[in-house]
Design a protein around this motif. Structure first.
Motif, PDB file in Angstrom:
ATOM      1  N   VAL A  16       8.913  -2.686  20.945  1.00 47.41           N
ATOM      2  CA  VAL A  16       8.394  -1.452  20.006  1.00 47.41           C
ATOM      3  C   VAL A  16       8.960  -1.781  18.538  1.00 47.41           C
ATOM      4  N   TYR A  17      10.067  -2.410  18.292  1.00 44.37           N
ATOM      5  CA  TYR A  17      10.518  -2.623  17.202  1.00 44.37           C
ATOM      6  C   TYR A  17       9.892  -3.916  16.600  1.00 44.37           C
ATOM      7  N   PHE A  18       9.630  -4.732  17.293  1.00 42.24           N
ATOM      8  CA  PHE A  18       8.930  -6.218  16.993  1.00 42.24           C
ATOM      9  C   PHE A  18       7.230  -5.709  16.645  1.00 42.24           C
ATOM     10  N   LEU A  19       6.753  -4.758  17.330  1.00 42.35           N
ATOM     11  CA  LEU A  19       5.247  -4.341  16.732  1.00 42.35           C
ATOM     12  C   LEU A  19       5.407  -3.526  15.557  1.00 42.35           C
ATOM     13  N   ALA A  20       6.499  -2.630  15.450  1.00 42.08           N
ATOM     14  CA  ALA A  20       6.358  -1.924  14.144  1.00 42.08           C
ATOM     15  C   ALA A  20       6.791  -2.822  12.987  1.00 42.08           C
ATOM     16  N   ILE A  21       7.618  -3.963  13.065  1.00 44.61           N
ATOM     17  CA  ILE A  21       7.682  -4.861  11.915  1.00 44.61           C
ATOM     18  C   ILE A  21       6.259  -5.381  11.553  1.00 44.61           C
ATOM     19  N   VAL A  22       5.545  -5.806  12.724  1.00 43.07           N
ATOM     20  CA  VAL A  22       4.438  -6.686  12.799  1.00 43.07           C
ATOM     21  C   VAL A  22       3.459  -5.468  11.845  1.00 43.07           C
ATOM     22  N   LEU A  23       3.163  -4.401  12.271  1.00 40.40           N
ATOM     23  CA  LEU A  23       2.343  -3.501  11.748  1.00 40.40           C
ATOM     24  C   LEU A  23       2.733  -3.188  10.234  1.00 40.40           C
ATOM     25  N   LEU A  24       4.030  -3.106   9.994  1.00 38.42           N
ATOM     26  CA  LEU A  24       4.379  -2.601   8.724  1.00 38.42           C
ATOM     27  C   LEU A  24       4.049  -3.858   7.872  1.00 38.42           C
ATOM     28  N   GLY A  77       0.717  -5.950   3.586  1.00 36.13           N
ATOM     29  CA  GLY A  77      -0.210  -7.055   3.213  1.00 36.13           C
ATOM     30  C   GLY A  77      -1.623  -6.610   2.929  1.00 36.13           C
ATOM     31  N   VAL A  78      -2.020  -5.778   3.791  1.00 32.17           N
ATOM     32  CA  VAL A  78      -3.464  -5.368   3.413  1.00 32.17           C
ATOM     33  C   VAL A  78      -3.395  -4.376   2.053  1.00 32.17           C
ATOM     34  N   HIS A  79      -2.238  -3.532   2.077  1.00 25.20           N
ATOM     35  CA  HIS A  79      -2.351  -2.787   0.791  1.00 25.20           C
ATOM     36  C   HIS A  79      -2.181  -3.768  -0.455  1.00 25.20           C
ATOM     37  N   PHE A  80      -1.379  -4.709  -0.324  1.00 27.17           N
ATOM     38  CA  PHE A  80      -1.326  -5.782  -1.523  1.00 27.17           C
ATOM     39  C   PHE A  80      -2.760  -6.544  -1.926  1.00 27.17           C
ATOM     40  N   LEU A  81      -3.466  -6.894  -0.708  1.00 26.13           N
ATOM     41  CA  LEU A  81      -4.754  -7.436  -1.037  1.00 26.13           C
ATOM     42  C   LEU A  81      -5.728  -6.450  -1.478  1.00 26.13           C
TER      43      LEU A  81
END
Length: 158
Positions: free
Chosen positions: A31-39, A44-48
């Motif tokens: 769950v922590y790993f997926l949260a970090i990946v999603l964040l 990244g999407v917001h920045f792009l």
């Protein structure tokens, strides 16, 4: 980060990260790993998207600058100004070069009335049009307001 999530600790499912002891079940680690990946994905999407929006605005501003001949650093002031109009327009240039003296001696109205009628279609480049506009605007302003200024009061007697 790998060891924080997946091991190298003192017991099963525990990890040490910069002296910080964490005990995670494999489900929590996922769950922590997926949260970090999603964040990371969201950032990244917001920045792009922001970069793309800024790029589109840059294209839009570039189009406006080209359309209205606006310099990105100087605005409507050109990098280089034309120093003199072609010889055909020398009567305008002569009055412009003597404008201060003609105003002080109150002879500008007489000089303007003696100007020949010139064909403005002889102006070929945007730089020539800008120069002519500035000269005629200065002459027109001085023609209207120059006779009403008390130059002796401002500059003293010549």
């Amino acid at each position: 980060w790998f060891f924080f999530f997946f091991g190298e600790g003192t017991g099963a499912g525990s990890s040490s990260f910069v002296g910080f002891q964490c005990a995670h079940s494999p489900g929590k680690m996922l769950v922590y790993f997926l949260a970090i990946v999603l964040l990371g994905w969201y950032v990244g999407v917001h920045f792009l998207r922001r970069l793309r929006r800024e790029y589109k605005m840059d294209e839009k501003y570039a189009e406006i600058r080209r359309k209205y001949d606006v310099d990105p650093h100087n605005g409507f002031i050109p990098d280089k100004c034309l120093e003199r109009l072609p010889g055909y327009f020398s009567p305008w240039e002569d009055i412009a070069s003597q404008l201060a003296r003609l105003n002080r001696t109150k002879t500008l109205v007489k000089a303007v009335k003696s100007l020949p009628l010139l064909d403005a279609s002889q102006l070929k480049t945007p730089a020539e049009l800008r120069r002519a506009y500035v000269i005629l605007a200065l002459i027109g302003h001085s023609y209207l307001h120059g006779p009403h200024v008390d130059y002796v009061k401002f500059y003293g007697e010549e």
